[in-house]
Design a protein around this motif. Structure first.
Motif, PDB file in Angstrom:
ATOM      1  N   LEU A  86      22.384   7.532  11.399  1.00  0.00           N
ATOM      2  CA  LEU A  86      21.862   6.950  10.160  1.00  0.00           C
ATOM      3  C   LEU A  86      22.359   7.744   8.958  1.00  0.00           C
ATOM      4  O   LEU A  86      22.686   7.162   7.906  1.00  0.00           O
ATOM      5  N   GLY A  87      22.444   9.068   9.118  1.00  0.00           N
ATOM      6  CA  GLY A  87      22.966   9.899   8.039  1.00  0.00           C
ATOM      7  C   GLY A  87      24.405   9.581   7.704  1.00  0.00           C
ATOM      8  O   GLY A  87      24.812   9.638   6.536  1.00  0.00           O
ATOM      9  N   VAL A  88      25.186   9.204   8.719  1.00  0.00           N
ATOM     10  CA  VAL A  88      26.580   8.817   8.490  1.00  0.00           C
ATOM     11  C   VAL A  88      26.645   7.584   7.589  1.00  0.00           C
ATOM     12  O   VAL A  88      27.492   7.495   6.688  1.00  0.00           O
ATOM     13  N   GLN A  99      33.942   5.259   8.178  1.00  0.00           N
ATOM     14  CA  GLN A  99      32.920   6.224   7.776  1.00  0.00           C
ATOM     15  C   GLN A  99      32.232   6.717   9.032  1.00  0.00           C
ATOM     16  O   GLN A  99      31.301   6.101   9.539  1.00  0.00           O
ATOM     17  N   ARG A 100      32.724   7.874   9.558  1.00  0.00           N
ATOM     18  CA  ARG A 100      32.279   8.331  10.871  1.00  0.00           C
ATOM     19  C   ARG A 100      31.782   9.769  10.884  1.00  0.00           C
ATOM     20  O   ARG A 100      31.239  10.210  11.890  1.00  0.00           O
ATOM     21  N   TRP A 101      31.967  10.529   9.792  1.00  0.00           N
ATOM     22  CA  TRP A 101      31.761  11.965   9.855  1.00  0.00           C
ATOM     23  C   TRP A 101      30.671  12.440   8.897  1.00  0.00           C
ATOM     24  O   TRP A 101      30.451  11.848   7.839  1.00  0.00           O
ATOM     25  N   LEU A 102      30.024  13.535   9.291  1.00  0.00           N
ATOM     26  CA  LEU A 102      29.108  14.252   8.419  1.00  0.00           C
ATOM     27  C   LEU A 102      29.726  15.596   8.071  1.00  0.00           C
ATOM     28  O   LEU A 102      30.128  16.356   8.966  1.00  0.00           O
ATOM     29  N   GLU A 103      29.822  15.880   6.792  1.00  0.00           N
ATOM     30  CA  GLU A 103      30.382  17.156   6.337  1.00  0.00           C
ATOM     31  C   GLU A 103      29.255  18.166   6.211  1.00  0.00           C
ATOM     32  O   GLU A 103      28.398  18.055   5.333  1.00  0.00           O
ATOM     33  N   LEU A 104      29.250  19.155   7.131  1.00  0.00           N
ATOM     34  CA  LEU A 104      28.182  20.145   7.169  1.00  0.00           C
ATOM     35  C   LEU A 104      28.603  21.486   6.585  1.00  0.00           C
ATOM     36  O   LEU A 104      27.904  22.480   6.757  1.00  0.00           O
ATOM     37  N   LEU A 154      24.865   0.916  15.006  1.00  0.00           N
ATOM     38  CA  LEU A 154      25.213   1.861  13.949  1.00  0.00           C
ATOM     39  C   LEU A 154      26.678   2.287  14.019  1.00  0.00           C
ATOM     40  O   LEU A 154      27.351   2.415  12.991  1.00  0.00           O
ATOM     41  N   VAL A 155      27.185   2.499  15.248  1.00  0.00           N
ATOM     42  CA  VAL A 155      28.582   2.914  15.404  1.00  0.00           C
ATOM     43  C   VAL A 155      29.529   1.768  15.049  1.00  0.00           C
ATOM     44  O   VAL A 155      30.582   1.983  14.444  1.00  0.00           O
ATOM     45  N   LEU A 156      29.145   0.547  15.399  1.00  0.00           N
ATOM     46  CA  LEU A 156      29.994  -0.607  15.089  1.00  0.00           C
ATOM     47  C   LEU A 156      30.105  -0.824  13.586  1.00  0.00           C
ATOM     48  O   LEU A 156      31.099  -1.353  13.090  1.00  0.00           O
ATOM     49  N   MET A 157      29.087  -0.384  12.836  1.00  0.00           N
ATOM     50  CA  MET A 157      29.119  -0.517  11.385  1.00  0.00           C
ATOM     51  C   MET A 157      30.088   0.468  10.730  1.00  0.00           C
ATOM     52  O   MET A 157      30.445   0.309   9.561  1.00  0.00           O
ATOM     53  N   GLN A 158      30.552   1.494  11.453  1.00  0.00           N
ATOM     54  CA  GLN A 158      31.334   2.557  10.821  1.00  0.00           C
ATOM     55  C   GLN A 158      32.725   2.118  10.349  1.00  0.00           C
ATOM     56  O   GLN A 158      33.157   2.688   9.327  1.00  0.00           O
ATOM     57  N   PRO A 159      33.540   1.285  10.901  1.00  0.00           N
ATOM     58  CA  PRO A 159      33.460   0.709  12.247  1.00  0.00           C
ATOM     59  C   PRO A 159      34.245   1.562  13.237  1.00  0.00           C
ATOM     60  O   PRO A 159      35.266   2.147  12.895  1.00  0.00           O
ATOM     61  N   ASP A 160      33.750   1.606  14.501  1.00  0.00           N
ATOM     62  CA  ASP A 160      34.409   2.369  15.545  1.00  0.00           C
ATOM     63  C   ASP A 160      34.214   1.623  16.867  1.00  0.00           C
ATOM     64  O   ASP A 160      33.255   1.865  17.597  1.00  0.00           O
ATOM     65  N   LEU A 161      35.133   0.718  17.139  1.00  0.00           N
ATOM     66  CA  LEU A 161      35.011  -0.131  18.324  1.00  0.00           C
ATOM     67  C   LEU A 161      35.138   0.678  19.607  1.00  0.00           C
ATOM     68  O   LEU A 161      34.410   0.430  20.581  1.00  0.00           O
TER      69      LEU A 161
END
Length: 372
Positions: A86-88, A99-104, A154-161
């Motif tokens: 969800l944070g992604v 949009q797949r990554w969180l910058e920590l 949520l992953v499909l929305m990134q999108p990342d099939l």
């Protein structure tokens, strides 16, 4: 009197029969990455070896976890990764159109990778607590379906099939191993066939649809959408039996082969090491996967059996889809080759799987069973 060398028990219990071949595979991968970088350890080979070393320590630490810890952690781990997904969607970093990554700060995290072993862990916990007579009821299907659908959406929305398919595969394997009725899988297969046209026309991005059509006929556009698969086939075929020689791969060195260090690292290897190198890679993967299934068969309870089998299936999915992809037998979906491709997220996921298998293997040894 002859003296014998006795290893400390903690070292002797490490599954060296799996770990030594796996380490050789990682080192072979580093050699391929060295070649892909034009004969340099930077930027791929050195970071590949460092990541393996770091995540190997993580796997060894995981192997010490008691069974109760792993069982109780299942839902908190799943919930935490779901929150990260969800944070992604809210503050995730965009790269390559996704949009797949969180910058920590100290780490660029791809939470979807954590969900691959996460879905296995939570479903193993769920089916362990589900009474056996309920396996054929809706209670064995609806809750797992929800647990799978949330991260997949949520992953499909990134999108990342590719990652969506990996989560679906891991979940489906867990449902099958848990003993759900075969008619449900047949019905699910028929429903998937009906849904495929709808997903293709309304659920996929343009580039994803192009990947599917390219997979069906890559020669129709060899310099455009079919370029990746065409060049990969050329690289693999030109390697012959023994390859062109280390560092002599023209397809990767002359930049004909796209992504020679990640998705198409097997094609890079096959061009230089030929069929013999490919068979060596398959042999080592076979050793690792066989050991994983032996760990599952030796387990003494439902949770351990499902956890080990699911983690083994996750590694198998990575291997099989990547090899089919580079040979033109599956669409290009961005699935790297475990332990050989350059990439921290992939190495992390697969070493979590290895760590989980080592953990179950230790539980087996504590109860007197062996995975050998």
């Amino acid at each position: 009197m002859k003296s014998s060398l006795t290893l400390p028990a903690s070292i002797a219990r490490i599954p060296w029969a799996m770990l030594i071949p796996l380490t050789l595979l990682v080192m072979f991968g580093a050699a391929v990455l060295h070649s892909a970088a034009g004969g340099s350890m930077e930027p791929y080979a050195s970071s590949h070896l460092i990541r393996f070393g770091v995540f190997l320590v993580m796997a060894l630490i995981m192997s010490r976890f008691p069974r109760d810890w792993a069982f109780m952690a299942a839902y908190p781990v799943y919930g935490t990764v779901l929150l990260l997904l969800l944070g992604v969607e809210i503050v995730g970093q965009v790269g390559g159109g996704s949009q797949r990554w969180l910058e920590l700060g100290f780490l660029r995290l791809q939470p979807s990778e954590l969900m691959k072993p996460g879905i296995v862990l939570v479903l193993a916990s769920f089916f362990h607590t589900l009474p056996v007579p309920m396996i054929s009821s809706w209670r064995a299907l609806i809750p797992p379906a929800i647990l799978m659908a949330l991260p997949m959406g949520l992953v499909l929305m990134q999108p990342d099939l590719g990652t969506t398919l990996a989560i679906a595969f891991g979940g489906a394997v867990m449902l099958f191993l848990a003993g759900l009725p075969a008619r449900w899988f047949v019905g699910g297969g028929l429903a998937a066939m009906v849904a495929l046209p709808i997903v293709y026309f309304f659920g996929m991005q343009d580039y994803q649809r192009q990947r599917v059509t390219t997979f069906l006929d890559p020669e129709s556009d060899p310099l455009g959408s079919g370029y990746h698969i065409t060049q990969s086939k050329i690289a693999i075929g030109s390697g012959g039996l023994t390859g062109k020689g280390f560092g002599e791969g023209s397809q990767s060195h002359l930049n004909y082969l796209p992504e020679p260090h990640t998705d198409f690292v097997f094609a890079t290897m096959a061009e230089e090491w030929g069929l013999m190198g490919g068979l060596l890679v398959l042999l080592i993967f076979g050793i690792v996967l066989r050991w994983g299934m032996n760990v599952s068969r030796a387990a003494n309870d439902r949770f351990s059996r499902l956890l080990a089998a699911g983690m083994t299936a996750t590694i198998f999915f990575y291997v099989s889809i990547n090899l089919m992809m580079v040979m033109g037998l599956a669409p290009v979906v961005g699935i790297p080759l475990p332990f050989m491709s350059h990439g921290g997220s992939s190495m992390m996921t697969n070493m979590i799987c290895i760590g989980s298998l080592m953990m179950v293997d230790r539980w087996n040894r504590q109860t007197g069973t062996s995975s050998l």
